[in-house]
Scaffold this active site. Structure first.
Site, PDB file in Angstrom:
ATOM      1  CE  LYS A 254      -1.895   2.966   2.100  1.00  0.00           C
ATOM      2  NZ  LYS A 254      -1.707   4.406   1.776  1.00  0.00           N
TER       3      LYS A 254
ATOM      4  CD  GLU B 131      13.257   0.638   9.162  1.00  0.00           C
ATOM      5  OE1 GLU B 131      13.778   1.621   9.723  1.00  0.00           O
ATOM      6  OE2 GLU B 131      13.852  -0.401   8.873  1.00  0.00           O
TER       7      GLU B 131
ATOM      8  CB  CYS C  61      13.076   8.764   8.079  1.00  0.00           C
ATOM      9  SG  CYS C  61      14.207   7.724   7.154  1.00  0.00           S
TER      10      CYS C  61
ATOM     11  CD  GLU D  61      10.042  12.723  11.303  1.00  0.00           C
ATOM     12  OE1 GLU D  61       8.943  12.261  11.630  1.00  0.00           O
ATOM     13  OE2 GLU D  61      10.906  12.082  10.688  1.00  0.00           O
TER      14      GLU D  61
HETATM   15  P1  NAD Z   1       2.426   8.516   7.548  1.00  0.00           P
HETATM   16  O1  NAD Z   1       2.677   7.729   8.771  1.00  0.00           O
HETATM   17  O2  NAD Z   1       1.387   9.558   7.577  1.00  0.00           O
HETATM   18  O3  NAD Z   1       2.026   7.552   6.327  1.00  0.00           O
HETATM   19  C1  NAD Z   1       2.808   6.433   5.995  1.00  0.00           C
HETATM   20  C2  NAD Z   1       1.913   5.383   5.380  1.00  0.00           C
HETATM   21  O4  NAD Z   1       0.943   4.990   6.365  1.00  0.00           O
HETATM   22  C3  NAD Z   1       1.118   5.872   4.170  1.00  0.00           C
HETATM   23  O5  NAD Z   1       1.033   4.830   3.221  1.00  0.00           O
HETATM   24  C4  NAD Z   1      -0.253   6.175   4.751  1.00  0.00           C
HETATM   25  O6  NAD Z   1      -1.299   6.037   3.817  1.00  0.00           O
HETATM   26  C5  NAD Z   1      -0.367   5.110   5.834  1.00  0.00           C
HETATM   27  N1  NAD Z   1      -1.276   5.501   6.903  1.00  0.00           N
HETATM   28  C6  NAD Z   1      -1.554   6.755   7.350  1.00  0.00           C
HETATM   29  N2  NAD Z   1      -2.473   6.707   8.338  1.00  0.00           N
HETATM   30  C7  NAD Z   1      -2.797   5.399   8.515  1.00  0.00           C
HETATM   31  C8  NAD Z   1      -3.691   4.712   9.377  1.00  0.00           C
HETATM   32  N3  NAD Z   1      -4.462   5.365  10.243  1.00  0.00           N
HETATM   33  N4  NAD Z   1      -3.745   3.363   9.286  1.00  0.00           N
HETATM   34  C9  NAD Z   1      -2.985   2.697   8.402  1.00  0.00           C
HETATM   35  N5  NAD Z   1      -2.135   3.292   7.552  1.00  0.00           N
HETATM   36  C10 NAD Z   1      -2.022   4.628   7.608  1.00  0.00           C
HETATM   37  O7  NAD Z   1       3.846   9.082   7.125  1.00  0.00           O
HETATM   38  P2  NAD Z   1       4.185   9.986   5.874  1.00  0.00           P
HETATM   39  O8  NAD Z   1       3.708  11.359   6.181  1.00  0.00           O
HETATM   40  O9  NAD Z   1       3.745   9.336   4.613  1.00  0.00           O
HETATM   41  O10 NAD Z   1       5.783   9.924   5.874  1.00  0.00           O
HETATM   42  C11 NAD Z   1       6.538  10.684   6.732  1.00  0.00           C
HETATM   43  C12 NAD Z   1       6.989   9.878   7.930  1.00  0.00           C
HETATM   44  O11 NAD Z   1       7.666   8.683   7.503  1.00  0.00           O
HETATM   45  C13 NAD Z   1       7.988  10.621   8.756  1.00  0.00           C
HETATM   46  O12 NAD Z   1       7.650  10.500  10.115  1.00  0.00           O
HETATM   47  C14 NAD Z   1       9.305   9.905   8.461  1.00  0.00           C
HETATM   48  O13 NAD Z   1      10.256   9.994   9.483  1.00  0.00           O
HETATM   49  C15 NAD Z   1       8.853   8.525   8.249  1.00  0.00           C
HETATM   50  N6  NAD Z   1       9.860   7.751   7.494  1.00  0.00           N
HETATM   51  C16 NAD Z   1      10.633   6.858   8.179  1.00  0.00           C
HETATM   52  C17 NAD Z   1      11.621   6.148   7.516  1.00  0.00           C
HETATM   53  C18 NAD Z   1      12.488   5.165   8.247  1.00  0.00           C
HETATM   54  O14 NAD Z   1      13.120   4.354   7.596  1.00  0.00           O
HETATM   55  N7  NAD Z   1      12.542   5.185   9.558  1.00  0.00           N
HETATM   56  C19 NAD Z   1      11.809   6.332   6.146  1.00  0.00           C
HETATM   57  C20 NAD Z   1      11.009   7.249   5.483  1.00  0.00           C
HETATM   58  C21 NAD Z   1      10.026   7.950   6.179  1.00  0.00           C
END
Ligand code: NAD
Length: 501
Positions: free
Chosen positions: A196, A272, A307, A405
């Site tokens: 997804k 992650e 991230c 962040e």
């Molecule tokens: P997000 O958590 O909002 O979304 C990530 C994914 O989760 C998306 O596919 C989204 O559709 C899904 N999602 C959102 N709400 C959900 C819910 N209630 N239930 C199930 N799935 C849900 O994050 P983002 O804004 O897309 O990305 C930014 C974040 O990702 C930052 O916090 C960043 O640090 C993190 N990130 C971490 C790494 C790592 O390796 N640690 C790498 C890249 C990004």
């Protein structure tokens, strides 16, 4: 800031290629593109100019059910899970080649979907994706199982078996690479995958699925359901027939996946999540110019939407001002521009929502810290979501912008007087994803590397990363590791088989 030393194409050539793009926009289930069961779609937007790239199928729980069933059926039939490692290797190597063959298209899809520089996508993201598939392909027929030392009369085999159906939910900042980090390892191990992608950046994942089929992956083994997190993402997290859920995204959503697992089948969850990585600059650093250039890369690359972005710059007080001056020069050199322009040094912020979030944090910072450069929103021809490279000086260590962040090109500079103070501030975070450390002292490098709470410590560089080394966090940056052979542990279960003879 561009990671490419020479341009792949001129601005005009990239624009011409962009005009020819016809992105896939349906769900990919059981080897076929199809509409969502509801018939609904959502607009995928280019944040650099607000143009709609595609109306993408809005999958929900009905579509996740179909995709999981296809993945389970493929797994149980053994068309991939029982395939020899040599044959799995051949298919994944072919996929790596196809990714390289389609470099421009994949780079454009990610750039136009989420605002990153197309030249960075072509130099870093797409070759990275190919390299990750190649690495796991080459690894998978070189891993041996174990025989326990039981003595005569018994044979106890310890084997690693694929889990079954792996759900992968990924963010928008490196759309192709985050999908690849999960899929390459999970597929190499013999699992079926339901991916997804983030709703902000669904397009490259759909093209990846098509290329995987072309490479010879059997139908049902790799499925992509586009849609929103609260619907499609949750449905995957809470599904009773998903064996493992690998998530990359924010810490609050990571916690939701732990709850989904508890509310359903106790599936394994690997997270992650967020970061607030410190970058420690000591006065004994050999090359402060190099340190400043890399510190700028650490916060301005990919618009700071990384991230492991080095968003906290801790500088020894004796070099505080001279290092700050270097950073201000770096910031001026990284003004945002059209992501398709090879001369651009920073691209667009992924969405209106993320842009508003970053600007709100900047406004908050202005009330208690000194905004020495940037701090304003920018538009190109009256459109798009851009933010100036921004540096705050003398940031109170316990303030919002020093703790939270931001996920944007915003750096907090904090001076320190001693090694112990720097270490205490660096570790004073709910996160522990990465840390960087600059020093000319080998002893200090070793001493501090051991004591920094971070999954990756980079000494005299920033954000070091390779397929060969694990990547992941301590504390609320999550657990489990992507990349390296260690990632295969997430996607396999140990089985013990006793044979009496
Ligand atoms: P997000 O958590 O909002 O979304 C990530 C994914 O989760 C998306 O596919 C989204 O559709 C899904 N999602 C959102 N709400 C959900 C819910 N209630 N239930 C199930 N799935 C849900 O994050 P983002 O804004 O897309 O990305 C930014 C974040 O990702 C930052 O916090 C960043 O640090 C993190 N990130 C971490 C790494 C790592 O390796 N640690 C790498 C890249 C990004």
């Amino acid at each position: 800031m561009s990671g490419a030393s020479t341009s792949f194409h001129s601005y005009q050539e990239w624009q011409n290629l962009a005009d020819q793009l016809r992105p896939r926009h349906q769900l990919f289930i059981n080897g076929r593109f199809e509409d969502a069961a509801s018939g609904k779609c959502f607009a995928s937007m280019n944040p650099a100019n607000n143009a709609i790239l595609a109306e993408v199928a809005e999958g929900d729980s009905a579509d996740i059910d179909r995709a999981v069933m296809a993945a389970r059926t493929a797994f149980d039939k053994g068309v991939w899970s029982q395939e020899t490692p040599q044959n799995r290797k051949a298919v994944l190597l072919k996929l790596a080649d196809l990714i390289r063959d389609n470099l421009e298209e994949l780079a454009l899809l990610d750039s136009m979907d989420m605002g990153k520089l197309v030249e960075d996508a072509a130099a870093v993201d797409v070759p990275g994706s190919a390299a990750f598939f190649q690495w796991y392909a080459e690894a998978i027929d070189k891993i041996y199982d174990e025989i326990a030392p039981t003595g005569a009369g018994n044979l106890a085999l310890i084997t690693k078996e694929p889990l079954g159906v792996v759900g992968a939910v990924v963010p928008w900042n490196f759309p192709l690479d985050m999908a690849t980090w999960k899929a390459a390892a999970a597929l190499a191990a013999g699992n079926s995958v339901v991916l997804k992608p983030a709703e902000q950046s669904p397009l490259s994942a759909l093209r990846l699925a098509e290329l995987a089929m072309e490479a010879g992956l059997p139908e049902g083994v790799f499925n992509v359901v586009t849609g929103y997190g609260e619907t499609a993402g949750k449905a995957l997290g809470i599904h009773n027939d998903v064996d493992c859920l690998a998530f990359t995204g924010s810490t609050p959503v990571g916690k939701m996946f732990q709850q989904y697992a508890g509310q359903s089948n106790m599936k394994q969850v690997w997270l992650e999540t967020g970061g607030k990585s410190p970058n420690l600059i000591f006065a004994d650093t050999d090359d402060l110019d190099a340190a400043a250039a890399m510190a700028a890369f650490g916060i301005f690359f990919n618009q700071g939407e990384v991230c492991s972005a080095n968003s906290r710059l801790l500088v020894e007080r004796s070099i505080h001002q001279e290092f700050l001056d270097r950073m201000i020069t770096q910031a001026h050199a990284h003004q945002p521009d059209d992501p398709l322009n090879p001369a651009a040094k920073m691209g667009a912020i992924v969405s209106k929502e993320q842009h508003q979030r970053i600007m709100a944090m900047i406004e908050d910072g202005k009330t208690y810290a000194d905004c020495v450069v940037g701090g304003e929103a920018v538009q190109l021809n009256g459109k798009g979501y851009f933010v100036q490279p921004t540096i705050f000086n003398d940031v109170p260590p316990d303030s919002l912008i020093a703790k939270e962040e931001i996920f944007g090109p915003v750096l907090s500079v904090i001076p320190f007087d001693s090694e112990d103070e720097a270490l205490a501030m660096a570790n004073d975070s709910i996160y522990g994803l990465a840390a960087s450390l600059w020093t000319g002292s080998l002893s200090r490098a070793h001493r501090l590397s051991k004591r920094l709470h971070a999954g990756t410590v980079s000494v005299n560089t920033v954000d070091a990363l390779s397929p060969m080394t694990p990547f992941g966090g301590f504390k609320q940056s999550g657990y489990g590791r992507d990349l390296s052979l260690h990632a295969l542990d997430k996607y396999t279960a140990l089985k013990t088989t006793w044979i009496k003879y």
